[in-house]
Design a protein around this motif. Structure first.
Motif, short mmCIF file in Angstrom:
data_model
loop_
_atom_site.label_atom_id
_atom_site.label_comp_id
_atom_site.label_asym_id
_atom_site.label_seq_id
_atom_site.Cartn_x
_atom_site.Cartn_y
_atom_site.Cartn_z
N LEU A 134 34.27 21.79 -61.73
CA LEU A 134 32.92 22.04 -61.26
C LEU A 134 32.05 20.80 -61.29
CD1 LEU A 134 30.80 24.37 -60.58
CD2 LEU A 134 30.29 24.33 -63.01
N THR A 135 32.13 20.07 -62.38
CA THR A 135 31.15 19.01 -62.60
C THR A 135 31.58 17.63 -62.14
OG1 THR A 135 31.97 18.57 -64.84
CG2 THR A 135 30.24 20.23 -64.61
N GLY A 136 32.89 17.34 -62.13
CA GLY A 136 33.32 16.01 -61.72
C GLY A 136 32.84 14.93 -62.66
N VAL A 137 31.84 14.16 -62.25
CA VAL A 137 31.36 13.01 -63.02
C VAL A 137 30.95 13.36 -64.45
CG1 VAL A 137 29.60 11.22 -63.16
CG2 VAL A 137 30.71 11.71 -60.98
N PRO A 138 30.17 14.43 -64.70
CA PRO A 138 29.76 14.70 -66.08
C PRO A 138 30.92 14.90 -67.04
CG PRO A 138 28.38 15.93 -64.57
CD PRO A 138 29.47 15.30 -63.75
N PHE A 139 32.10 15.30 -66.55
CA PHE A 139 33.22 15.53 -67.45
C PHE A 139 33.63 14.26 -68.18
CE2 PHE A 139 37.85 16.15 -68.27
CZ PHE A 139 37.72 17.20 -69.17
N ARG A 140 33.35 13.11 -67.60
CA ARG A 140 33.69 11.85 -68.29
C ARG A 140 32.46 11.26 -68.99
NH1 ARG A 140 31.95 7.73 -64.77
NH2 ARG A 140 31.83 8.37 -62.59
N CYS A 141 31.40 12.04 -69.12
CA CYS A 141 30.20 11.59 -69.82
C CYS A 141 29.98 12.48 -71.04
CB CYS A 141 28.98 11.68 -68.91
SG CYS A 141 29.13 10.72 -67.39
N ARG A 142 29.77 11.87 -72.18
CA ARG A 142 29.61 12.67 -73.40
C ARG A 142 28.38 13.56 -73.34
NH1 ARG A 142 31.59 9.59 -78.83
NH2 ARG A 142 33.38 8.51 -77.96
N SER A 143 27.41 13.19 -72.49
CA SER A 143 26.19 13.99 -72.40
C SER A 143 26.45 15.39 -71.87
CB SER A 143 25.17 13.29 -71.48
OG SER A 143 25.69 13.15 -70.17
N VAL A 144 27.62 15.62 -71.26
CA VAL A 144 27.92 16.95 -70.73
C VAL A 144 27.98 17.97 -71.85
CG1 VAL A 144 30.44 16.81 -70.82
CG2 VAL A 144 29.34 18.21 -69.08
N VAL A 145 28.33 17.54 -73.05
CA VAL A 145 28.44 18.48 -74.18
C VAL A 145 27.05 18.98 -74.59
CG1 VAL A 145 29.20 18.81 -76.56
CG2 VAL A 145 30.57 17.43 -74.99
N SER A 146 26.13 18.04 -74.80
CA SER A 146 24.77 18.44 -75.19
C SER A 146 24.08 19.20 -74.05
CB SER A 146 23.94 17.22 -75.59
OG SER A 146 23.90 16.26 -74.54
N GLY A 147 24.34 18.79 -72.81
CA GLY A 147 23.76 19.48 -71.67
C GLY A 147 24.24 20.91 -71.58
N LEU A 148 25.54 21.10 -71.79
CA LEU A 148 26.10 22.45 -71.73
C LEU A 148 25.58 23.31 -72.89
CD1 LEU A 148 28.11 24.19 -70.13
CD2 LEU A 148 29.82 23.60 -71.83
N GLN A 149 25.48 22.71 -74.06
CA GLN A 149 24.97 23.45 -75.21
C GLN A 149 23.55 23.96 -74.95
OE1 GLN A 149 24.62 21.12 -78.83
NE2 GLN A 149 24.85 22.94 -80.10
N TYR A 150 22.73 23.13 -74.31
CA TYR A 150 21.37 23.53 -73.98
C TYR A 150 21.37 24.63 -72.92
CZ TYR A 150 16.38 23.02 -72.97
OH TYR A 150 15.04 23.25 -72.79
N CYS A 151 22.24 24.50 -71.93
CA CYS A 151 22.35 25.52 -70.88
C CYS A 151 22.73 26.88 -71.46
CB CYS A 151 23.42 25.13 -69.87
SG CYS A 151 22.97 23.81 -68.74
N LEU A 152 23.61 26.86 -72.44
CA LEU A 152 24.11 28.11 -73.00
C LEU A 152 23.00 28.95 -73.62
CD1 LEU A 152 27.48 26.96 -74.61
CD2 LEU A 152 27.19 28.48 -72.66
N SER A 153 21.92 28.28 -74.05
CA SER A 153 20.82 29.03 -74.66
C SER A 153 20.13 29.93 -73.63
CB SER A 153 19.80 28.06 -75.28
OG SER A 153 19.19 27.26 -74.27
N PHE A 154 20.31 29.65 -72.34
CA PHE A 154 19.71 30.48 -71.30
C PHE A 154 20.69 31.50 -70.72
CE2 PHE A 154 17.47 26.37 -71.18
CZ PHE A 154 16.20 26.81 -71.50
N PHE A 155 21.97 31.21 -70.81
CA PHE A 155 22.98 32.10 -70.23
C PHE A 155 23.64 33.02 -71.25
CE2 PHE A 155 22.47 28.90 -67.01
CZ PHE A 155 22.66 29.58 -65.82
N GLY A 156 23.65 32.59 -72.48
CA GLY A 156 24.22 33.45 -73.52
C GLY A 156 25.69 33.24 -73.78
N SER A 157 26.47 32.93 -72.74
CA SER A 157 27.90 32.73 -72.93
C SER A 157 28.41 31.72 -71.90
CB SER A 157 28.68 34.04 -72.77
OG SER A 157 28.67 34.46 -71.42
#
Length: 385
Positions: A134-157
């Protein structure tokens, strides 16, 4: 030697995924003695085709971005790592075609920590694969982890998030300087977590623009479209104006006002109920409006207060459902009090259950005629005098 390396990698990409990363290191180490090609003979485009599975046009487009590679050593390690995560050959080709520079990433310093971080958030191996696709470039960027963690707070899972995202561009945004300030401002505007989640999945997303710009867009939503902050439609209005200029918004509003003969109050009513009218082409809106006025016989003021009609497909919904309703009424199968607008707001299943299926005996060809009408044809039974 090059042939042996290709066979080893082909085996890795076609075999079942390794359960941990450490066996992969043994596989890579075992293959290492055979991988010692002459750097000057390394052809990036050929590697992308023969080893990564890209088509020739894809490889030709991707190769300039990694032309600095002089050896297959690092790309081989990346491919083995992806195979260990469970990527199929087709999935590897898709990821590399989208982001060729992934092949330049360090497995130890970048990819392994990213995968460990994602697993720590509860993502399964298959979900990590989906995220990378899905993400392409972010997968090789460590920031994808913190970004996803923040996203999860809105989606729940993670399942809900990955099921909703069409693009991973928001995951590659600057979380601290862009996304979080935008979210904080939108919360001040009355948006709830579920509203913000719906903005996350847009591509492009309003959450990904400068905070000054999103504040300006909020002002336009209120001032130009008449949609107040805190209202149910504010998110839709913000989405409609976020990537337009003030001049373009004003021009569109004025054009529709003249085209439909709406008063200022009617224009305000229309845009406050359906801000997405701004994103519709003028030709499309005009053809729908003409149909609703000339064939259905609706009044301009009626449409202005039910503008969602103009957002539906003319061929896929407006015409076919009107034809069905009129046919049933003119043949005495349905009473004349049935409201056309209400039928438009129904889901396809509900419409079929209420207006097609119950009349199989009285109108045996109705389902077939309706299907033809949805394809743009006008059956003889739907040609009214």
């Amino acid at each position: 030697m090059l042939s042996l390396r290709s066979r080893v990698l082909a085996h890795l990409l076609s075999s079942p995924a390794a359960s941990t990363i450490s066996p992969l290191h043994r596989l890579i180490s075992a293959a290492a003695p055979a991988v010692s090609p002459d750097p000057s003979s390394f052809a990036v485009e050929e590697y992308l085709v023969s080893t990564c599975g890209l088509t020739r046009p894809q490889a030709r487009k991707a190769s300039p971005r990694i032309s600095h590679l002089k050896s297959p050593a690092n790309p081989d390690a990346v491919l083995a790592f992806l195979a260990g995560l469970g990527f199929s050959g087709a999935e590897v080709a898709a990821v590399v075609a989208r982001d060729p520079q992934l092949l330049c990433s360090s497995v130890e310093r970048t990819l392994s920590p990213v995968v460990a971080g994602l697993a720590g958030l509860g993502l399964s191996p298959s979900e990590i694969t989906r995220l990378a696709l899905l993400t392409g470039v972010p997968f090789r960027c460590r920031s994808v982890v913190s970004g996803l963690q923040y996203c999860l707070s809105f989606f729940g899972s993670s399942e809900s998030l990955l099921g909703a995202l069409k693009s991973g561009s928001i995951l590659g945004s600057d979380l601290e300087r862009v996304v979080k300030p935008n979210v904080a401002f939108l919360r001040e505007c009355g948006l709830r977590a579920c509203d913000i989640a719906k903005l996350y999945v847009l591509s492009p997303s309003p959450l990904n623009i400068r905070t000054e710009r999103i504040r300006t867009a909020a002002g336009w939503a209120e001032g130009l479209l008449g949609v107040p902050r805190g209202s149910r439609m504010f998110r839709h209005a913000l989405q409609a104006v976020a990537f337009l200029s003030e001049e373009k918004i004003t021009t569109k509003v004025e054009h529709l006002k003249k085209l439909f003969g709406w008063s200022d109050a009617e224009v305000g009513a229309a845009f406050s109920r359906a801000p997405s009218l701004l994103s519709r082409s003028e030709d499309s809106l005009q053809s729908k409006y003409k149909f609703l006025i000339s064939e259905v016989g609706l009044e301009p003021a009626y449409i202005a207060h039910r503008p969602v009609m103009l957002t539906y497909s003319l061929e896929g919904r407006l015409r076919p459902r009107y034809y069905v309703l009129r046919y049933l009424k003119e043949n005495g199968i349905l009473d004349h009090g049935r409201n056309y607008y209400c039928t438009l707001c129904m889901t396809e299943k509900v419409f079929m259950d209420k207006f097609i299926c119950p009349h199989k005996e009285a109108a045996p060809h109705l389902a077939e005629d309706y299907a033809d009408a949805c394809r743009g044809e006008v059956p003889a039974r739907f040609r009214f005098a």
